[in-house]
Design an enzyme around this catalytic site. Structure first.
Site, short mmCIF file in Angstrom:
data_model
loop_
_atom_site.label_atom_id
_atom_site.label_comp_id
_atom_site.label_asym_id
_atom_site.label_seq_id
_atom_site.Cartn_x
_atom_site.Cartn_y
_atom_site.Cartn_z
N GLY A 51 0.83 -1.20 0.00
CA GLY A 51 0.00 0.00 0.00
C GLY A 51 0.86 1.25 0.00
CG HIS A 52 4.60 1.20 0.53
ND1 HIS A 52 4.28 0.20 1.41
CD2 HIS A 52 5.75 0.81 -0.07
CE1 HIS A 52 5.21 -0.75 1.35
NE2 HIS A 52 6.11 -0.40 0.45
CB ALA A 53 5.05 4.23 -4.60
#
Length: 137
Positions: A51-53
């Protein structure tokens, strides 16, 4: 741009003999020098990870045991890849949003990372990620 999710797959050499199987990940075959290794396990079936970059870190994610779905999104294209083979990893470049979901009960996931942990190197809000990517940063 994520043209074909299969282009993100790295297949590790496999050595098979009567004692069992062995896979190898060595420097020359990886797109970066590994600075950190971590693993996920005992993940509830209904849980989501990622749920991130990352703004600069690259990763290779491997389903060492079990299976899960890997969602990758470069801000333009989005793809879901089923991770269920311990001799294959998926290469996540910087500025690519990823989510791991639909874990089997026995999943063990290993991640090879190009950088040590840096809390400031994460984009954790999808809307902000899209705005930054669309601005070309």
């Amino acid at each position: 741009m994520i043209m074909n999710p299969e282009d993100l797959i790295i297949e590790f050499p496999e050595i098979i003999d009567d004692r069992g199987n062995l896979c190898v990940a060595e420097g020359g075959q990886l797109p970066f020098e590994v600075k950190r290794v971590f693993w996920l396990y005992d993940i509830g079936k209904d849980k989501t990870r990622g749920g991130h970059a990352h703004t600069s870190c690259e990763e290779i994610v491997i389903a060492v045991k079990g299976s899960f779905e890997m969602v990758v999104d470069d801000g333009k294209d989005r793809a879901t890849v089923r991770m269920d083979c311990s001799r294959k990893g998926i290469y996540i470049k910087k500025n690519v949003w990823c989510e791991l979901r639909n874990f089997s009960e026995d999943t063990i996931c290993v991640v090879l990372a190009s950088e040590s942990y840096n809390m400031d190197g994460y984009m954790k809000d999808y809307k902000t990620f899209k705005e930054i990517i669309n601005r070309g940063h």
